[in-house]
Design an enzyme around this catalytic site. Sequence first.
Site, PDB file in Angstrom:
ATOM      1  N   LYS A 107      13.898 -27.510   7.310  1.00 57.88           N
ATOM      2  CA  LYS A 107      15.050 -27.569   8.225  1.00 57.88           C
ATOM      3  C   LYS A 107      15.870 -28.826   7.952  1.00 57.88           C
ATOM      4  O   LYS A 107      15.317 -29.914   7.744  1.00 57.88           O
ATOM      5  CB  LYS A 107      14.573 -27.570   9.690  1.00 57.88           C
ATOM      6  N   LYS A 147       1.046 -20.272   6.411  1.00 58.02           N
ATOM      7  CA  LYS A 147      -0.005 -20.622   7.354  1.00 58.02           C
ATOM      8  C   LYS A 147      -0.498 -19.363   8.077  1.00 58.02           C
ATOM      9  O   LYS A 147       0.220 -18.363   8.051  1.00 58.02           O
ATOM     10  CB  LYS A 147       0.507 -21.662   8.331  1.00 58.02           C
ATOM     11  N   HIS A 186       7.671 -24.173   7.403  1.00 53.88           N
ATOM     12  CA  HIS A 186       9.128 -23.993   7.327  1.00 53.88           C
ATOM     13  C   HIS A 186       9.895 -25.084   8.059  1.00 53.88           C
ATOM     14  O   HIS A 186      11.066 -25.290   7.812  1.00 53.88           O
ATOM     15  CB  HIS A 186       9.538 -22.579   7.763  1.00 53.88           C
ATOM     16  N   ARG A 207       0.800  -1.222   0.000  1.00 57.12           N
ATOM     17  CA  ARG A 207       0.000   0.000   0.000  1.00 57.12           C
ATOM     18  C   ARG A 207       0.838   1.279   0.000  1.00 57.12           C
ATOM     19  O   ARG A 207       0.363   2.334  -0.373  1.00 57.12           O
ATOM     20  CB  ARG A 207      -0.812  -0.027   1.292  1.00 57.12           C
ATOM     21  N   HIS A 209       3.624 -27.844  12.188  1.00 54.65           N
ATOM     22  CA  HIS A 209       4.991 -28.333  12.409  1.00 54.65           C
ATOM     23  C   HIS A 209       5.019 -29.690  13.127  1.00 54.65           C
ATOM     24  O   HIS A 209       5.688 -30.620  12.698  1.00 54.65           O
ATOM     25  CB  HIS A 209       5.807 -27.340  13.241  1.00 54.65           C
ATOM     26  N   GLU A 254       9.616 -22.902  23.293  1.00 51.70           N
ATOM     27  CA  GLU A 254      10.231 -21.603  22.984  1.00 51.70           C
ATOM     28  C   GLU A 254      10.328 -20.794  24.263  1.00 51.70           C
ATOM     29  O   GLU A 254       9.439 -20.869  25.117  1.00 51.70           O
ATOM     30  CB  GLU A 254       9.377 -20.853  21.966  1.00 51.70           C
ATOM     31  N   LYS A 286       5.113 -21.325  24.681  1.00 55.61           N
ATOM     32  CA  LYS A 286       5.919 -20.101  24.720  1.00 55.61           C
ATOM     33  C   LYS A 286       6.353 -19.872  26.155  1.00 55.61           C
ATOM     34  O   LYS A 286       5.679 -20.319  27.095  1.00 55.61           O
ATOM     35  CB  LYS A 286       5.083 -18.893  24.278  1.00 55.61           C
TER      36      LYS A 286
HETATM   37  C1  BG6 Z   1       6.162 -20.238  13.481  1.00 53.80           C
HETATM   38  C2  BG6 Z   1       5.183 -19.892  14.579  1.00 53.80           C
HETATM   39  O1  BG6 Z   1       5.554 -21.061  12.535  1.00 53.80           O
HETATM   40  O2  BG6 Z   1       7.281 -20.905  14.042  1.00 53.80           O
HETATM   41  C3  BG6 Z   1       5.846 -19.070  15.656  1.00 53.80           C
HETATM   42  O3  BG6 Z   1       4.105 -19.145  14.018  1.00 53.80           O
HETATM   43  C4  BG6 Z   1       7.108 -19.730  16.136  1.00 53.80           C
HETATM   44  O4  BG6 Z   1       4.949 -18.846  16.736  1.00 53.80           O
HETATM   45  C5  BG6 Z   1       7.997 -20.103  14.967  1.00 53.80           C
HETATM   46  O5  BG6 Z   1       7.783 -18.831  17.006  1.00 53.80           O
HETATM   47  C6  BG6 Z   1       9.206 -20.883  15.429  1.00 53.80           C
HETATM   48  O6  BG6 Z   1      10.046 -21.162  14.352  1.00 53.80           O
HETATM   49  P1  BG6 Z   1      11.535 -21.637  14.602  1.00 53.80           P
HETATM   50  O7  BG6 Z   1      12.050 -21.953  13.237  1.00 53.80           O
HETATM   51  O8  BG6 Z   1      12.247 -20.506  15.282  1.00 53.80           O
HETATM   52  O9  BG6 Z   1      11.456 -22.838  15.483  1.00 53.80           O
END
Ligand code: BG6
Length: 520
Positions: free
Chosen positions: A216, A182, A212, A69, A274, A250, A372
């Site tokens: 890895k 996602k 993602h 935008r 994941h 995390e 988290k």
């Molecule tokens: C993402 C989540 O898909 O993966 C996040 O939306 C998360 O909440 C992240 O923090 C973690 O990715 P990685 O590669 O750091 O483990």
Amino acid sequence: MAGAATTVATPNPLRDDRDSRVPRIAGPCNVVIFGVTGDLSRRKVLPAIYDLANRGLLPPGFSLVGFARRDWSDEDFAQLVHDSVSASSRTPFREEVWQQLKEGLRFVRGTFEDDAAFHKLATTLKDLDRDRGTGGNTAFYLSIPPSDFPIVLEQLSKNGLAKGADAPAGQPDPWRRVVIEKPFGHDLKSAQDLNALVNTVFPERSVFRIDHYLGKETVQNILALRFANQLWDPIWNANYVDHVQITMAEDIGLGGRAGYYDGIGAARDVIQNHLLQLLALTAMEEPVSFQPKQLQIEKIKVLSATKLVEPLDETTAHGQYTAGWQGSEPVVGLLQEEGFDPNSRTETYAAITLAVETRRWAGVPFYLRTGKRLGRRVTEIAIVFKRAPHLPFDQTMTEELGQNALVIRVQPDEGITMRFGSKVPGSSMEVRDVNMDFSYGEAFTEDSPEAYERLILDVLLGVPSLFPVNEEVELSWRILDPALEHWASAGKPDPYEAGGWGPDSADEMLARSGREWRRP
Ligand code: BG6
């Protein structure tokens, strides 16, 4: 040798005869990013594109179009890309690579409702095809909220931009592909609607859904570990395995992410994608080959056999972090984080118990957890084996002995650990757990590419192996939905202190069967 039969090698249609050790370079193409000024694009996508350019894996005329935008010129956009690359790329900054990439940067200003902006996008792509030889091949990267998918897809279709999407992957150009981030829906029904919508514009083979984790290195190593070795398969089953724990912990909180996370929660954010993909790779049967179709077949089979174990109030847990300490720093609870509803019921911790109803896994619980603000950032898959059926030692000699385990350390400190019992040195017989470690960092000198580098390159090459297809996404929601419904009616998530390992209910969930979570 007399009588020796001569065999004639016949090509196997399920195998790719290219040498997969040699990295392939993408053919001529453009990438268009919607939502290019967003966090994901700046932190992951743009730096990964630069890293690919730096590794010589992008074609010479490669062009990147940002759509947003802001009232920006191509120069302003180039500055954004430059800043993102300087801040977050994996490989060193090289002026000559940057200058070459910069020549192919264009910016199109507009909102998603703006017909003129999409018309401008179409002209920009035509000009790039003509001037930079990109051949009409274009990937559209949707780094935008799902609520904006319908309008963007409609515009792409209306402006003839999705035309060519039917070209089979790797087949005659030009191709058009769509990349989706996602969340792929928020339950089974919405995922089905979303998939149907995407498939009205792009056929399934032109849709690349990013998870993602599949990009890895350590996740791909699950396949190498399982299917390139003879050692594990005989014990990779219910005869030897007691249970499996898949953990993604995390230490970060959710400050600044309320817009995305409030109302979504840990299970939708991480388990649906994941962790269920990690389960599929751990539990699936050996594919006939590593052709994308064959991998999908095995993942779909194992996800179809996977179900939540009931009763859900005993076999699942959900929690929300409260104030606590992260290392030496005091941190606030979720409800005090900026932007969160002070009455939010969004879970920041989720744990579930799954059964994989196949001969291989009958009776073996798979425990999945994520959270988290936990004690440490760690993702791992632990295969925990049954105890030896008989211990010919006095009880005191093995008091300290746990269960054998094989732990795939996805991150950080990527590698594999084997835990087994060993005699403690000394004149008495005492057996204790020891670890044998393989570490990527020590065994190999090469750096691993970032997940996004590999995935974006695969999109441009048209290799779909590492992208979940719509059936996998829908099966994952089918598995998770009952837990989400259960928590929605069960009331508030259980509190847990920041810096700890989740709510008591998660420990109780395992304690019921005499097990406990690993404290990595
Ligand atoms: C993402 C989540 O898909 O993966 C996040 O939306 C998360 O909440 C992240 O923090 C973690 O990715 P990685 O590669 O750091 O483990």
